[in-house]
Write a protein that holds these residues in place. Structure first.
Motif, PDB file in Angstrom:
ATOM      1  N   LYS A 233       0.847  -1.199   0.000  1.00  0.00           N
ATOM      2  CA  LYS A 233       0.000   0.000   0.000  1.00  0.00           C
ATOM      3  C   LYS A 233       0.879   1.244   0.000  1.00  0.00           C
ATOM      4  O   LYS A 233       1.859   1.321   0.739  1.00  0.00           O
ATOM      5  CB  LYS A 233      -0.927   0.014   1.216  1.00  0.00           C
ATOM      6  N   THR A 236      -0.421   7.797  -3.759  1.00  0.00           N
ATOM      7  CA  THR A 236      -0.016   8.364  -5.042  1.00  0.00           C
ATOM      8  C   THR A 236       0.525   9.766  -4.836  1.00  0.00           C
ATOM      9  O   THR A 236      -0.144  10.619  -4.260  1.00  0.00           O
ATOM     10  CB  THR A 236      -1.208   8.395  -6.015  1.00  0.00           C
ATOM     11  N   GLU A 246      -4.694   9.898  -2.403  1.00  0.00           N
ATOM     12  CA  GLU A 246      -5.272   8.690  -2.978  1.00  0.00           C
ATOM     13  C   GLU A 246      -4.382   7.490  -2.661  1.00  0.00           C
ATOM     14  O   GLU A 246      -3.245   7.394  -3.153  1.00  0.00           O
ATOM     15  CB  GLU A 246      -5.413   8.833  -4.494  1.00  0.00           C
ATOM     16  N   GLU A 247      -4.860   6.614  -1.816  1.00  0.00           N
ATOM     17  CA  GLU A 247      -4.125   5.388  -1.506  1.00  0.00           C
ATOM     18  C   GLU A 247      -4.379   4.359  -2.610  1.00  0.00           C
ATOM     19  O   GLU A 247      -5.462   4.299  -3.192  1.00  0.00           O
ATOM     20  CB  GLU A 247      -4.560   4.824  -0.159  1.00  0.00           C
ATOM     21  N   ARG A 248      -3.379   3.559  -2.872  1.00  0.00           N
ATOM     22  CA  ARG A 248      -3.582   2.495  -3.851  1.00  0.00           C
ATOM     23  C   ARG A 248      -2.864   1.239  -3.390  1.00  0.00           C
ATOM     24  O   ARG A 248      -1.856   1.291  -2.668  1.00  0.00           O
ATOM     25  CB  ARG A 248      -3.115   2.918  -5.241  1.00  0.00           C
ATOM     26  N   MET A 312      -4.438   1.132 -12.613  1.00  0.00           N
ATOM     27  CA  MET A 312      -4.745   1.293 -11.189  1.00  0.00           C
ATOM     28  C   MET A 312      -3.505   1.053 -10.334  1.00  0.00           C
ATOM     29  O   MET A 312      -3.223   1.796  -9.398  1.00  0.00           O
ATOM     30  CB  MET A 312      -5.848   0.322 -10.770  1.00  0.00           C
ATOM     31  N   TRP A 313      -2.740   0.025 -10.665  1.00  0.00           N
ATOM     32  CA  TRP A 313      -1.566  -0.313  -9.864  1.00  0.00           C
ATOM     33  C   TRP A 313      -0.485   0.758  -9.961  1.00  0.00           C
ATOM     34  O   TRP A 313       0.194   1.040  -8.983  1.00  0.00           O
ATOM     35  CB  TRP A 313      -0.994  -1.660 -10.312  1.00  0.00           C
ATOM     36  N   GLY A 315      -1.003   3.932 -10.615  1.00  0.00           N
ATOM     37  CA  GLY A 315      -1.463   5.234 -10.136  1.00  0.00           C
ATOM     38  C   GLY A 315      -1.739   6.252 -11.207  1.00  0.00           C
ATOM     39  O   GLY A 315      -1.666   7.460 -10.969  1.00  0.00           O
ATOM     40  N   SER A 317      -4.365   8.176 -13.748  1.00  0.00           N
ATOM     41  CA  SER A 317      -5.800   8.449 -13.845  1.00  0.00           C
ATOM     42  C   SER A 317      -6.345   8.070 -15.209  1.00  0.00           C
ATOM     43  O   SER A 317      -7.508   7.731 -15.365  1.00  0.00           O
ATOM     44  CB  SER A 317      -6.080   9.932 -13.567  1.00  0.00           C
TER      45      SER A 317
END
Length: 394
Positions: A233, A236, A246-248, A312-313, A315, A317
């Protein structure tokens, strides 16, 4: 009280007595030349004449006030005053890292060049020539575009506040194509992994392995953590100020899991960004650190991972080549189970790792053999017929 014929041909405007006369044509005429205002107005009747005169007088008075307030090269404020005003706005509207770059441009570049210049003293030709001479001719195209944008913003602020037309409106810099990185080849990837495993006493080795197999940006290392031994985790880093962080989640792929026994995640987390950049340049002079991210993204795509998941992985958009719209992606919520299943595809090569080494740094006498201390040390060793290794053992 009786009124003379002369009194019939006057009227008052803003406490000013105005005389008028009748022309041979029958028209009435009023003239005035006072305090820099010159008027010549005609009318058919005294009321029409006065109405026209009042309107003309008010317009002339307003124009005179504007002319008096007009900024000239002599009375305009210093250019750098507005440069720092613009910086003060940016400090409250941009991220610290972005503001730091703006501050560097203003304080280290523009201040040295335009410290004492008046805001209204610049010309388009001068600024155009400055960008050409300092940056374009020196092939510093990226810097030329940055300085061009900064100057344009500052002069736009001056134009809004002082009414001085911006000299940057017609200043241009040539277009340029930014350099795009390239992914490591499979052989280079293997060389890098072997280097990291045999140089585990360097903090950067741990950071390299994390960046290579997660696709994180260097600045995202500091906030990473392992979740359930299945995910990495992070937050970004490329988020504009004012937006929520924004956590990813990045799944631990088989490639990452193989090298995890060699990674100290706390060491990687605390590794300095500058050290990562300089160390990679020493090991692979033809690559930069962002290409570790390119490599992860490329390997995921080559392995057949869903393109939206890759986005998504890493980061992003949005990304070219993904057919779905931003709205469609906003309504898509991939399950963790699906993501973990997709991550298993990132398993593209295996090899026997070298023996890990935690003491790969050269000794001082090897790095600086000609220093005064090491020369004296070598002399003493030669005299006692002992090797450097024997002395270290003692």
């Amino acid at each position: 009280m009786s009124t003379t014929s002369k009194d019939k041909y006057i009227f008052a405007v803003h406490d000013i007595i105005v005389h008028y006369r009748q022309l041979k044509s029958g028209m009435l005429q009023a003239r005035m030349k006072r305090q820099g205002i010159v008027l010549d107005v005609k009318g058919r009747t005294p009321l029409e004449l006065k109405t026209k005169f009042v309107k003309a007088f008010d317009e002339a008075l307003k124009q005179k006030e504007m002319d008096d307030a007009m900024v000239t090269p002599d009375n305009s404020p210093i250019f750098m005053e507005y440069a720092y005003k613009w910086l003060a706005i940016k400090k409250r509207t941009t991220k610290p890292s972005t503001y730091k770059e703006y501050y560097r441009q203003v304080d280290n570049v523009l201040f040295l060049k335009f410290a004492d210049r008046k805001a209204a003293s610049f010309t388009r030709d001068e600024l155009q020539q400055y960008l050409f001479d300092e940056y374009v001719d020196a092939n510093k195209m990226r810097t030329a575009h940055k300085i061009h944008l900064t100057l344009r913003c500052i002069f736009d602020l001056i134009e809004d506040d002082l009414g001085i037309p911006s000299p940057m409106k017609k200043v241009i810099v040539p277009r340029y194509t930014s350099k795009h990185g390239r992914a490591f080849t499979y052989d280079e990837e293997r060389q890098l992994v072997d280097y990291c495993i045999t140089h585990l006493d360097y903090e950067t080795s741990h950071a390299f392995l994390v960046l290579l197999y997660t696709g994180m940006r260097r600045s995202e290392l500091a906030k990473m953590e392992i979740v359930d031994d299945k995910w990495i985790k992070t937050v970004t880093s490329k988020q504009r100020m004012g937006r929520d962080e924004e956590e990813r989640l990045i799944p631990i792929t088989p490639m990452l899991r193989r090298v995890m026994p060699y990674i100290n995640f706390e060491t990687a987390k605390n590794c300095k960004v500058g050290a990562v950049t300089s160390r990679l340049h020493r090991v692979f002079s033809n690559h930069h650190t962002h290409e570790l991210r390119y490599t992860f993204i490329t390997r995921c795509k080559e392995s057949g991972v869903n393109l939206e998941l890759v986005m998504m992985w890493d980061g992003h958009s949005q990304e070219k080549g993904i057919g779905s719209s931003v709205v469609d992606r906003g309504y898509t919520d991939y399950s963790k189970e699906f993501q973990l299943k997709q991550s298993l595809l990132v398993d593209y090569q295996q090899w026997d790792f070298l023996e890990p080494c935690y003491n790969s740094r050269p000794r001082p006498e090897d790095r600086f053999p000609n220093s005064k201390y090491n020369k004296e040390r070598a002399r003493m060793l030669a005299a006692s017929n002992n090797s450097i290794d024997t002395v270290y053992a003692k």
